[in-house]
Design an enzyme around this catalytic site. Structure first.
Site, PDB file in Angstrom:
ATOM      1  N   GLU A 282     -12.473 -23.443  -7.220  1.00  0.00           N
ATOM      2  CA  GLU A 282     -12.456 -23.454  -5.653  1.00  0.00           C
ATOM      3  C   GLU A 282     -14.018 -23.412  -4.982  1.00  0.00           C
ATOM      4  O   GLU A 282     -14.328 -23.783  -3.890  1.00  0.00           O
ATOM      5  CB  GLU A 282     -11.685 -22.471  -5.170  1.00  0.00           C
ATOM      6  CG  GLU A 282     -11.612 -22.185  -3.607  1.00  0.00           C
ATOM      7  CD  GLU A 282     -10.668 -23.291  -2.936  1.00  0.00           C
ATOM      8  OE1 GLU A 282     -10.187 -24.155  -3.817  1.00  0.00           O
ATOM      9  OE2 GLU A 282     -10.365 -23.135  -1.690  1.00  0.00           O
ATOM     10  N   ASP A 283     -14.654 -22.292  -5.924  1.00  0.00           N
ATOM     11  CA  ASP A 283     -15.873 -21.788  -5.266  1.00  0.00           C
ATOM     12  C   ASP A 283     -17.024 -22.460  -5.848  1.00  0.00           C
ATOM     13  O   ASP A 283     -18.208 -21.867  -5.446  1.00  0.00           O
ATOM     14  CB  ASP A 283     -15.763 -20.369  -5.457  1.00  0.00           C
ATOM     15  CG  ASP A 283     -14.853 -19.627  -4.848  1.00  0.00           C
ATOM     16  OD1 ASP A 283     -14.217 -20.443  -3.608  1.00  0.00           O
ATOM     17  OD2 ASP A 283     -14.434 -18.667  -4.983  1.00  0.00           O
TER      18      ASP A 283
END
Ligand code: MN
Length: 722
Positions: free
Chosen positions: A101-102
């Protein structure tokens, strides 16, 4: 940036521990590592060292809201997972859970580096992160929780998510107050009930405490001060009762651990709110827990406690014989102590105590010498858990409701989907966008011409999945298509479509029927059919005129495929389907006889349900329904079915005894088949009838499975479900 090689650094030539030590943040990892060393093998620790190295590298420049290095968060999440003693895959997934996600690292890279299971776990967590809970009304929460379970094929995903939420809740202080309250409420409404459902008390109680502190900081502080004061005053009484219990057990020569039990703040708070009890009423009760070796001793000790202190009428609950829905087992008894002091004692075994703290997580606990422990697919894991519950249930001899509940959670028959504005709809498995459109409103169903799922165009005939967001495209001039009848699964959609078609003026109906037949005939044209051929068709389908035939086609009474089939019995327009002879039309397998390759089969054109493949001997198919236009001769396409698995029903009669159900499931495993669902009925005092849905390749495979089950002692009869 951009080149994959720079995202996961090359570290050939140095050991995983050296990799980990090269991180400036090794100090944060050290504690987790020490904890893992207490229960994982050195080889597993090496894998996790490397995993920490990669996760740390990926998050290197990121900071948390508190300003600390980001890697502290994944390490803390992995620490919660380690406290539950979960396996290596779960620890790795916890360390990597925010990476996709990051950071620049993709799922593909994770799979290459850490394997498919870890990648899938991380992706599962990422998917859950994308759901937004806060916009939903309380009434939708139950659906939401179910949806989370339905979306999650591997329960470990939820365990990592719960651990993630635990650490986020612990560090809520760094956020704005309004954000804090929002996250705490969401935690209380969504994640606490899930933790409770899965029996993970350790996480549930911590989350509850943290939520109370965030949502009602004042009440929390006041209550906490009062509890601390009360606990200090109670110390002497607690230790004198505890001594009395220990002495009594010693006299009888029973080995036991005895704890004074302090109530959690949140549970005190709930009792005050719900039962309108006074603080003093709650705190005046003295709780104790006795942990013993086996079940027999539990009941023996119960008798001794009732002899030591006077039991309260109706103050006894036997959760060993009748476990709670989440698997919790224990004896609870309320007693009257010296000077009338109310006492509550919980009595349970070591194993029950583990289950009470960790619930489902206890089943993923890493076993150093676990001979049979495999964590292949989620299906397998879920089944192991169910197996365990069945045994638990059986040894307790209580109702089957328990297993039923668990089963619906893990093999849900429903899917949960969203409208674009976020309302959740609950539809049966296999539902299509047309079902969804009719669920919204009959008019939307009637006028729908297309669908967008997660913002992408999606065929109206394909099945939807949990968590998808669906937008229906309508046109005021559109009308229902008879072909939908073969793909919709809800009775609401089916009856609305049929209702509409019936109401059509015959002219329109004929036009629709003609269009359907023309579509099916392609590339040939209806006009090119000779009069003789048409006469033959009409007599075969018992229609007076071609217009009547069109009408019946439009109504779904006659499927175009059977007309095509009649015209050209050898038509093989599609070769890739497992069943030959349906002319490429979609079909389903009958749920009554559940045919598998090796069975002789027949296709039945069920009104409004499209083509259904039955076993030729199926009793549900009456001879009257086997007439022309109603059935098609079909065959298994062995080239295709060779690589497929099929569901079928098996009935096993057995004599009830400890462990027999897990031996049966084991026999099925060993024979290479999978259990899809289990239902059991009590035949008489001693005998159970179990109906299993299992997946097998064909009848030969099924025979092998049956042979294996027969070897289990006390299995009295076994046959195919009719
Ligand atoms: Mn996270």
């Amino acid at each position: 940036m951009g080149e994959d090689s720079s995202l996961i650094p090359n570290c050939t030539g140095i050991t995983p521990l050296e990799q980990a030590l090269s991180s400036p943040y090794f100090q944060y990892y050290e504690h987790l590592r020490a904890q893992l060393c207490t229960y994982l093998s050195p080889a597993s620790i090496e894998k996790i060292d490397h995993c920490f190295f990669v996760a740390d590298f990926a998050h290197r420049d990121q900071k948390r809201a508190s300003g600390e290095p980001y890697i502290i968060h994944p390490i803390a999440v992995a620490t919660v997972i380690a406290q539950l003693h979960l396996d290596v895959d779960s620890i790795e997934a916890a360390l990597l859970h925010d990476v996709v996600e990051d950071t620049q690292i993709t799922a593909l890279m994770l799979e290459k580096e850490f394997g498919t299971t870890v990648m899938e776990l991380v992706q599962g967590v990422t998917k859950l992160d994308k759901l937004r809970f806060q916009d939903y009304q309380e009434a939708q929460m139950e659906n939401f929780r179910k949806m989370i379970l339905a979306m999650t094929k591997d329960i470990r995903v939820i365990l990592v998510k719960l651990a993630d939420r635990t650490h986020n809740m612990r560090t809520l202080g760094a956020l704005r107050p309004d954000k804090r309250v929002r996250i705490a409420k969401e935690t209380l409404e969504v994640f606490v009930p899930i933790a409770n459902r899965l029996g993970i008390t350790e996480i549930r109680t911590e989350l509850e405490e943290l939520c109370l502190a965030s949502i009602y900081p004042m009440r929390y502080r006041v209550l906490k001060a009062a509890v601390t004061r009360a606990r200090n005053n109670r110390k002497e009484v607690v230790s004198s009762i505890k001594t009395a219990i220990i002495d009594r057990l010693k006299e009888s020569g029973i080995d036991a651990k005895v704890y004074g039990r302090e109530k959690r703040l949140y549970s005190i708070y709930r009792k005050m709110v719900n039962k309108e009890l006074k603080f003093s009423d709650i705190m005046d009760v003295y709780g104790f827990r006795i942990i013993l070796k086996d079940v027999d001793t539990c009941y023996r000790v119960l008798g001794q406690m009732h002899n030591l202190f006077k039991p309260r009428p109706n103050g006894f609950k036997d959760y060993i014989a009748i476990p709670k829905l989440n698997g919790y087992q224990s004896l609870h008894t309320s007693l009257i102590g010296p000077h009338g002091i109310p006492i509550e004692i919980q009595i349970r075994t070591e194993f029950m105590d583990q289950m009470a703290a960790r619930g489902i997580a206890a089943h993923w606990a890493y076993k150093e010498n676990g001979s049979k422990y495999v964590s292949t697919t989620s299906q397998k894991n879920a089944q192991d858990w169910i197996k365990n519950l069945i045994d638990l249930q059986q040894s307790a001899g209580s109702s089957m409701e328990f297993v039923e509940n668990v089963k619906t959670d893990l093999f849900p028959d429903s899917i949960f989907v969203f409208t674009p504005d976020g309302t959740i709809y609950n539809l049966p498995k296999g539902a299509t966008p047309v079902d969804f459109a009719y669920a919204l409103h009959t008019d939307i169903g009637h006028h729908c011409i297309g669908a967008r799922v997660n913002h992408r165009a999606f065929p109206l005939s394909r099945s939807l999945h949990s968590g998808e967001s669906i937008e229906i495209i309508t046109s005021s001039t559109a009308c229902p298509n008879a072909i939908w009848l073969s793909t919709v699964v809800t009775s609401r959609a089916r009856s609305s479509i049929r209702q509409y078609l019936k109401g059509l003026r015959s002219k329109e109906c004929q036009l629709i029927g003609r269009r359907l037949l023309q579509n099916a005939l392609k590339p040939d044209r209806i006009e090119s059919l000779t009069d003789d051929k048409i006469a033959l068709i009409l007599s075969n389908f018992k229609e007076k005129t071609i217009e009547d035939l069109y009408t019946d086609i439009a109504m779904g009474n006659i499927l175009t495929v059977s007309v095509i089939k009649f015209l050209d019995p050898n038509s093989h327009r599609h070769h890739e389907l497992p069943v030959k002879g349906t002319g490429g039309m979609p079909f389903t397998y009958a749920q009554c006889c559940m045919p598998i390759p090796g069975d002789e089969i027949i296709a039945h054109l069920a009104q409004g349900r499209g083509i259904v493949i039955h076993n030729i001997n199926c009793k549900n198919l009456r001879s009257s329904e086997k007439g022309p236009g109603k059935t098609l001769d079909v065959f298994w396409n062995i080239q295709v079915t060779a690589n497929m698995e099929f569901k079928t029903g098996l009935v096993v009669e057995l004599e009830n005894r400890q462990g027999i159900l897990s031996e049966v499931s084991n026999a099925i495993d060993v024979a290479g088949a999978r259990i899809e669902s289990i239902n059991s009925d009590i035949k008489d005092e001693k005998n159970f009838i179990m109906t299993l849905i299992i997946t097998v390749r064909d009848t030969d495979h099924l025979d092998k499975v049956i042979e294996h089950i027969k070897t289990v002692p006390n299995v009295t009869n076994i046959y195919r479900r009719k």
